[in-house]
Enzyme design. Structure first.
Site, PDB file in Angstrom:
ATOM      1  N   SER A  16       0.827  -1.203   0.000  1.00 33.38           N
ATOM      2  CA  SER A  16       0.000   0.000   0.000  1.00 33.38           C
ATOM      3  C   SER A  16       0.860   1.252   0.000  1.00 33.38           C
ATOM      4  O   SER A  16       1.620   1.508   0.931  1.00 33.38           O
ATOM      5  CB  SER A  16      -0.911   0.005   1.225  1.00 33.38           C
ATOM      6  N   HIS A  51      -1.138  -1.363  -4.305  1.00 27.65           N
ATOM      7  CA  HIS A  51      -2.406  -0.968  -3.686  1.00 27.65           C
ATOM      8  C   HIS A  51      -2.462   0.555  -3.570  1.00 27.65           C
ATOM      9  O   HIS A  51      -1.605   1.176  -2.930  1.00 27.65           O
ATOM     10  CB  HIS A  51      -2.496  -1.628  -2.305  1.00 27.65           C
ATOM     11  N   ASP A  58      -4.667   3.604  -2.213  1.00 23.45           N
ATOM     12  CA  ASP A  58      -5.759   3.975  -1.304  1.00 23.45           C
ATOM     13  C   ASP A  58      -6.297   5.345  -1.660  1.00 23.45           C
ATOM     14  O   ASP A  58      -5.630   6.358  -1.466  1.00 23.45           O
ATOM     15  CB  ASP A  58      -5.246   3.975   0.139  1.00 23.45           C
ATOM     16  N   MET A 108      -8.865   8.147  -0.825  1.00 21.57           N
ATOM     17  CA  MET A 108      -9.721   8.621   0.272  1.00 21.57           C
ATOM     18  C   MET A 108     -10.223  10.024  -0.046  1.00 21.57           C
ATOM     19  O   MET A 108      -9.458  10.854  -0.552  1.00 21.57           O
ATOM     20  CB  MET A 108      -8.930   8.646   1.576  1.00 21.57           C
ATOM     21  N   HIS A 110      -8.197   0.878  -4.348  1.00 21.97           N
ATOM     22  CA  HIS A 110      -9.139   0.748  -3.234  1.00 21.97           C
ATOM     23  C   HIS A 110      -9.802   2.103  -3.002  1.00 21.97           C
ATOM     24  O   HIS A 110      -9.213   2.998  -2.394  1.00 21.97           O
ATOM     25  CB  HIS A 110      -8.353   0.281  -1.993  1.00 21.97           C
ATOM     26  N   MET A 118     -12.022   4.526  -1.211  1.00 21.57           N
ATOM     27  CA  MET A 118     -12.721   4.807   0.051  1.00 21.57           C
ATOM     28  C   MET A 118     -13.380   6.166  -0.102  1.00 21.57           C
ATOM     29  O   MET A 118     -12.965   7.163   0.481  1.00 21.57           O
ATOM     30  CB  MET A 118     -11.715   4.793   1.216  1.00 21.57           C
ATOM     31  N   MET A 176     -11.742  -5.494   5.291  1.00 20.39           N
ATOM     32  CA  MET A 176     -10.969  -4.550   6.096  1.00 20.39           C
ATOM     33  C   MET A 176     -10.768  -5.128   7.492  1.00 20.39           C
ATOM     34  O   MET A 176     -11.735  -5.494   8.167  1.00 20.39           O
ATOM     35  CB  MET A 176     -11.692  -3.203   6.209  1.00 20.39           C
ATOM     36  N   GLY A 187      -9.106   4.319   6.607  1.00 14.75           N
ATOM     37  CA  GLY A 187      -8.752   5.726   6.773  1.00 14.75           C
ATOM     38  C   GLY A 187      -7.279   5.969   7.028  1.00 14.75           C
ATOM     39  O   GLY A 187      -6.729   6.954   6.558  1.00 14.75           O
ATOM     40  N   GLY A 238      -3.177   4.157   7.900  1.00 13.88           N
ATOM     41  CA  GLY A 238      -2.255   3.036   8.049  1.00 13.88           C
ATOM     42  C   GLY A 238      -1.834   2.899   9.503  1.00 13.88           C
ATOM     43  O   GLY A 238      -2.139   3.750  10.338  1.00 13.88           O
ATOM     44  N   GLY A 239      -1.153   1.801   9.792  1.00 12.34           N
ATOM     45  CA  GLY A 239      -0.531   1.631  11.099  1.00 12.34           C
ATOM     46  C   GLY A 239      -1.467   1.294  12.248  1.00 12.34           C
ATOM     47  O   GLY A 239      -1.100   1.469  13.412  1.00 12.34           O
ATOM     48  N   ASP A 287      -6.960  -6.197   4.431  1.00 13.32           N
ATOM     49  CA  ASP A 287      -6.340  -4.876   4.408  1.00 13.32           C
ATOM     50  C   ASP A 287      -6.405  -4.261   5.800  1.00 13.32           C
ATOM     51  O   ASP A 287      -7.495  -4.002   6.319  1.00 13.32           O
ATOM     52  CB  ASP A 287      -7.079  -3.994   3.390  1.00 13.32           C
ATOM     53  N   GLY A 288      -5.223  -4.019   6.363  1.00 14.29           N
ATOM     54  CA  GLY A 288      -5.145  -3.350   7.664  1.00 14.29           C
ATOM     55  C   GLY A 288      -4.427  -4.204   8.698  1.00 14.29           C
ATOM     56  O   GLY A 288      -4.885  -5.290   9.026  1.00 14.29           O
ATOM     57  N   GLY A 330       0.900  -1.886   4.285  1.00 15.49           N
ATOM     58  CA  GLY A 330       1.557  -0.593   4.137  1.00 15.49           C
ATOM     59  C   GLY A 330       2.746  -0.477   5.061  1.00 15.49           C
ATOM     60  O   GLY A 330       3.903  -0.580   4.642  1.00 15.49           O
TER      61      GLY A 330
HETATM   62  C1  DX5 Z   1      -6.439   1.854   5.342  1.00 13.19           C
HETATM   63  C2  DX5 Z   1      -5.975   1.428   3.990  1.00 13.19           C
HETATM   64  C3  DX5 Z   1      -4.872   0.444   4.007  1.00 13.19           C
HETATM   65  C4  DX5 Z   1      -3.607   0.907   4.691  1.00 13.19           C
HETATM   66  C5  DX5 Z   1      -3.099  -0.270   5.438  1.00 13.19           C
HETATM   67  O1  DX5 Z   1      -7.664   2.478   5.241  1.00 13.19           O
HETATM   68  O2  DX5 Z   1      -7.037   0.858   3.251  1.00 13.19           O
HETATM   69  O3  DX5 Z   1      -4.590  -0.041   2.701  1.00 13.19           O
HETATM   70  O4  DX5 Z   1      -2.616   1.363   3.827  1.00 13.19           O
HETATM   71  O5  DX5 Z   1      -2.028   0.142   6.220  1.00 13.19           O
HETATM   72  P1  DX5 Z   1      -1.308  -0.831   7.244  1.00 13.19           P
HETATM   73  O6  DX5 Z   1      -0.787  -1.998   6.462  1.00 13.19           O
HETATM   74  O7  DX5 Z   1      -0.233   0.020   7.816  1.00 13.19           O
HETATM   75  O8  DX5 Z   1      -2.334  -1.258   8.267  1.00 13.19           O
HETATM   76 ZN    ZN Z   2      -6.483  -0.080   1.316  1.00  6.75          ZN
END
Ligand code: DX5
Ligand code: ZN
Length: 212
Positions: free
Chosen positions: A7, A31, A33, A35, A64, A66, A138, A143, A145-146, A172-173, A194
């Site tokens: 990601s 990937h 994201d 948003m 993806h 969102m 999910m 919204g 990462g981390g 994802d997540g 990510g």
């Molecule tokens: C969050 C995103 C993810 C995000 C995941 O809303 O859809 O793709 O990048 O991040 P990690 O792998 O750090 O949880």
């Molecule tokens: Zn994502």
């Protein structure tokens, strides 16, 4: 076969082409994201950036969305150059007529996917699974990462895998070396990560370790 989709959210957004190149030998997808600051409380990038990534790399994209009202916007992403190897995934919760949007993505020659928020139950979106190429489960609130992996969401992965042996199931997540194997055991075959990739000193090595 287990596929990995790094990601870009966790990459250096000022150096996107480098971020793609650095995982080119290991990544099956990239990937992206998207948003909109409405469907999720964060804002990233849109179709022009996806088009630029597409031009910069031959790795298939895993887009993806969102965003609210994805049906209004999918044409922009299709026009960004997506093709039959790329996924265009939108949130079930954001679209009252998901079937119509799936059909439009399919008719344009791109692989449709639906993404599912943590609180959405299997029974709500089950009727759509036969229409898509990917279901993206999910394992954090979309919204950011981390965040911490929500293991209890894997029940949905198990149910999907049982009923639909051949659909791609993404998670994802919070995916890292440890949670990846739990997700794969449940039936996931596409791992989005990510922080566990771009937060590491060598993203390529990080991917190898996740896939091990
Ligand atoms: C969050 C995103 C993810 C995000 C995941 O809303 O859809 O793709 O990048 O991040 P990690 O792998 O750090 O949880
Ligand atoms: Zn994502």
């Amino acid at each position: 076969m287990i596929r990995i989709s790094p990601s870009l959210l966790s990459a250096d957004l000022a150096r996107l082409a480098e971020a793609v190149d650095i995982v080119a030998d290991e990544a099956h997808y990239i990937h992206c994201d998207i948003m909109d600051g409405h469907f999720v409380p964060n804002l990233t990038f849109g179709a022009p950036v996806v088009a630029a990534i597409k031009r910069a790399s031959a790795i298939p994209l895993d887009v993806h969305l969102m965003i609210e009202s994805p049906g209004k916007w999918i044409d922009d992403y299709i026009k960004a150059g997506l093709d039959e190897k790329d996924f265009l995934t939108f949130h079930y919760e954001a679209e009252p007529d998901s079937e119509e949007v799936i059909k439009r993505i399919r008719d344009s020659g791109v692989r449709p996917g639906i993404a599912i928020k943590p609180k959405t139950e299997y029974e709500q979106f089950e009727y759509l699974i036969k229409l898509v190429d990917q279901v993206l489960i999910m394992t954090v609130e979309p919204g950011f990462g981390g965040q911490e992996f929500m293991q209890d969401k894997l029940i949905k992965v198990k149910k999907i895998r049982q009923a639909f042996p051949s659909v791609v199931i993404g998670v994802d997540g919070g995916i890292d070396i440890n949670t990846a194997s739990v997700a794969v055991q449940a039936g996931a075959d596409l791992l989005v990560a990510g922080t566990a990739i771009y937060g590491q000193p060598d993203p390529g090595v990080a991917i190898k370790n996740i896939l091990r």
